[in-house]
Design an enzyme around this catalytic site. Structure first.
Site, PDB file in Angstrom:
ATOM      1  CB  SER B  40      -0.909   0.027   1.237  1.00  0.00           C
ATOM      2  OG  SER B  40      -1.842  -1.019   1.190  1.00  0.00           O
ATOM      3  CD  GLU B  61       0.259   0.364  13.451  1.00  0.00           C
ATOM      4  OE1 GLU B  61      -0.017   0.060  14.636  1.00  0.00           O
ATOM      5  OE2 GLU B  61      -0.258  -0.209  12.471  1.00  0.00           O
ATOM      6  CG  PHE B  86      -2.838   2.887  11.258  1.00  0.00           C
ATOM      7  CD1 PHE B  86      -3.952   3.038  12.074  1.00  0.00           C
ATOM      8  CD2 PHE B  86      -2.987   2.205  10.057  1.00  0.00           C
ATOM      9  CE1 PHE B  86      -5.182   2.509  11.711  1.00  0.00           C
ATOM     10  CE2 PHE B  86      -4.212   1.666   9.693  1.00  0.00           C
ATOM     11  CZ  PHE B  86      -5.319   1.818  10.511  1.00  0.00           C
ATOM     12  NE  ARG B 170      -7.109   2.815  -1.766  1.00  0.00           N
ATOM     13  CZ  ARG B 170      -8.351   2.564  -2.202  1.00  0.00           C
ATOM     14  NH1 ARG B 170      -9.302   3.458  -2.054  1.00  0.00           N
ATOM     15  NH2 ARG B 170      -8.632   1.415  -2.795  1.00  0.00           N
TER      16      ARG B 170
END
Lengths: 282, 319
Positions: B40, B61, B86, B170
């Site tokens: 991603s 994280e 995150f 994204r």
């Protein structure tokens, strides 16, 4: 044997520094500091290869130490100054305005010997593992040490780091748990039982050792030296070290009551009567 | 107005991946960490090229931020990669103590920021991250607008000694800034010169600001468009010079109004040169599932919203 005698003498002075700093500031954390004194003295005066006179942040080709339970800053500051990172007179500024000796250790004020801020618990194992990775990348064979409270193990991030380090074979890392069984609200048993600390880390893939009496200088030194021999074998090393909170000052021993309060004048006098002045007070 | 050509829409996260790979080839101290989102974040090329300098940390994280802080000790330059939520809200105290307060040279790289993350919905659509990060002393905050700029920024931040938050997204968006741009932290880019209103936009809203500028021109309004890729430190000089000329402002961002770019600009204007300002931002609300375009329209972040805000700002100036 002579170095044990010498280390004990240093430890006595460090304990005086701790109670005097906390008394002077009328705040701070004497209990855990006293309990970890023997460990910290052994580390800084015998076990670690480190350069106090010429501190630099990167610390390449020297052993590094990270204090994860930052509230025991008094013992950290005393050991740092007594081993030469800064002048012992600066201990009189502990917790005062404009001091480099903040309530919890920080890099922000430029105090030599401190490589990361700590105080908010649970973060130091991750930082120590990161520094250990950089040593590997740099081909630097020296070691990384860290210290954690047992109550601190209730923080989730500890277990993230505990999972990471064996998975990535961070075998140049020696983490020690100060197992004094106490935290602010009471015993760890009452507050949130930790169960079998060593067993938990073993299950995560660590090479686990025990120091049964972390206030016996011989045992501490032997344990740390043994831990060094167990590095480089694919696993991070974890030491579960039992200590007495408040060790060395009878009325502070074995209770959580002295986690974070300061002695009054009479209590200071009583404490100092129990601790020989071996190196000269600051 | 100055014409900008879409060289082919691409996602900004791919700009990050390309920049990280190039950086890895040129700077041996660059290392990367990822919390189970390597694909991603487009970090696979770096991972494959430099397996010894890439650390998979799993879904952890907080540990990633601490590791990154530790990796700087000894001279490494760690780039952390995960979604914006995150990267910030989940690990705020870790960033605050181990990175920002400790002055560590960590580059926190955050994809899937804002509403355009889309169908995953509000749990993942953080709209507060710019505010969280800009409040931390010493933190540099960057929100890039397209592929080329994200790639350039990824490379440029390695030269800055200190913590950086790099925010990107994204979806595929128009790629219109030069491939060979010289990315300067803290230096705003004037995309179009105008006299009636200043539009200050960041991230995905920069292209929409250009679309709005064209529409405003059709209405006979001359808009100055500024791409403010660095929100902190803010390029006060460029903003003040523009407002001195136009006398009113629209800010546009894919973020909450509270704590966002608009408030940074508003604070500057109040201190130095008060002027009417209209905010194009999410107004104290969480997002929801939907396509990026649907969400941008529903939450008032379209080019039409910028046009409307510009007209309101001009009318307030003239009243």
């Amino acid at each position: 044997m002579s170095n044990i005698t010498e280390l004990k003498q240093i430890a006595s002075q460090v304990r005086r520094d701790i109670v005097r700093m906390v008394h002077s500031a009328q705040s701070g954390h004497p209990g855990g500091s006293l309990g970890c004194t023997d460990f910290m003295v052994a580390l800084y005066f015998e076990v670690m290869n480190h350069n106090a006179a010429n501190f630099n942040m990167d610390g390449q080709n020297e052993d590094l130490f990270f204090l994860s339970n930052g509230h025991i800053s008094p013992v950290f500051y005393s050991v740092l100054s007594r081993s030469g990172y800064f002048n012992i007179d600066e201990m009189s500024t502990f917790r005062q305005l404009n001091s480099r000796l903040q309530g919890h250790p920080t890099t922000h004020e430029g105090l030599p010997g401190v490589r990361v801020a700590s105080g908010s618990l649970g973060q130091g194992m991750s930082v120590a593992a990161g520094a250990a990775l950089t040593k590997k990348l740099n081909g630097d064979s020296s070691l990384v040490f860290s210290l954690h409270g047992d109550g601190e193990l209730q923080e989730g991030q500890i277990w993230e780091a505990a999972m990471f380090a064996p998975n990535h074979q961070v075998d140049n890392l020696i983490c020690t748990i100060d197992a004094n069984g106490q935290q602010i609200d009471g015993s760890t048993e009452e507050v949130m039982s930790l169960g079998d600390i060593g067993g938990k880390f073993e299950a995560f893939g660590w090479d686990v050792m025990h120091i049964e009496n972390g206030n016996d200088m011989s045992q501490v030194l032997a344990g740390l030296n043994q831990a060094k021999t167990r590095t480089g074998q694919g696993k991070p090393v974890l030491i579960v070290m039992k200590t007495d909170m408040g060790s060395g000052v009878d009325f502070m021993e074995g209770t959580h009551e002295w986690h974070g309060i300061a002695p009054n004048d009479d209590q200071l006098a009583s404490a100092l009567n129990q601790l020989e002045e071996t190196l000269g007070d600051y | 107005m100055t014409e900008y050509i879409n060289q082919g829409s691409k996602d900004t996260r791919s700009g990050f991946g390309a920049g990280l790979l190039e950086l890895g080839q040129n700077n041996p101290n660059v290392v990367a960490l990822c919390a189970d989102l390597t694909g991603s974040l487009k970090m696979n090329d770096f991972k494959d090229a430099f397996p010894d300098r890439f650390f998979q940390v799993g879904i952890a994280e907080a540990n990633m931020m601490g590791l990154a802080a530790g990796l700087t000790i000894g001279g490494k330059i760690p780039y952390t990669g995960t979604f914006a939520n995150f990267s910030t809200g989940r690990v705020y105290d870790q960033i605050r103590q181990s990175i920002a307060y400790s002055g560590k040279n960590v580059k926190i790289c955050a994809s899937h920021s804002g509403l355009t993350l889309g169908e995953d919905g509000a749990t993942h659509q953080i709209l507060e991250d710019i505010g969280l990060m800009k409040m931390l002393p010493g933190m540099t905050v960057i929100n890039t607008c397209d592929y080329n700029q994200t790639k350039a920024a990824t490379i440029a931040i390695a030269e800055h000694d200190g913590p950086v938050y790099l925010r990107f997204g994204r979806p595929k968006v128009p790629n219109f800034t030069p491939a060979d741009q010289n990315f300067q932290i803290g230096k705003a880019v004037i995309l179009n010169e105008g006299t009636d209103v200043t539009i200050i936009a960041t991230g995905h809203l920069v292209w929409k600001a250009l679309e709005a500028c064209q529409e405003l021109e059709n209405q006979g309004i001359s808009a100055e468009v500024i791409n403010i890729h660095t929100i902190k430190p803010l390029d006060e000089e460029t903003i003040l010079a523009s407002v001195a000329k136009t006398g009113c402002v629209v800010t546009a961002e894919e973020h909450q109004q509270n704590g966002g770019l608009g408030e940074s600009v508003g604070g500057l204007l109040v201190r130095k040169k008060p002027a009417p300002q209209q905010f194009v931002a999410v107004n104290d609300s969480f997002g929801e599932s939907g396509t990026p375009d649907q969400l941008m329209e529903k939450y008032g972040l379209s080019s039409a919203n910028i046009v409307e805000a510009a007209n309101q700002a001009i009318s307030r100036k003239n009243s």
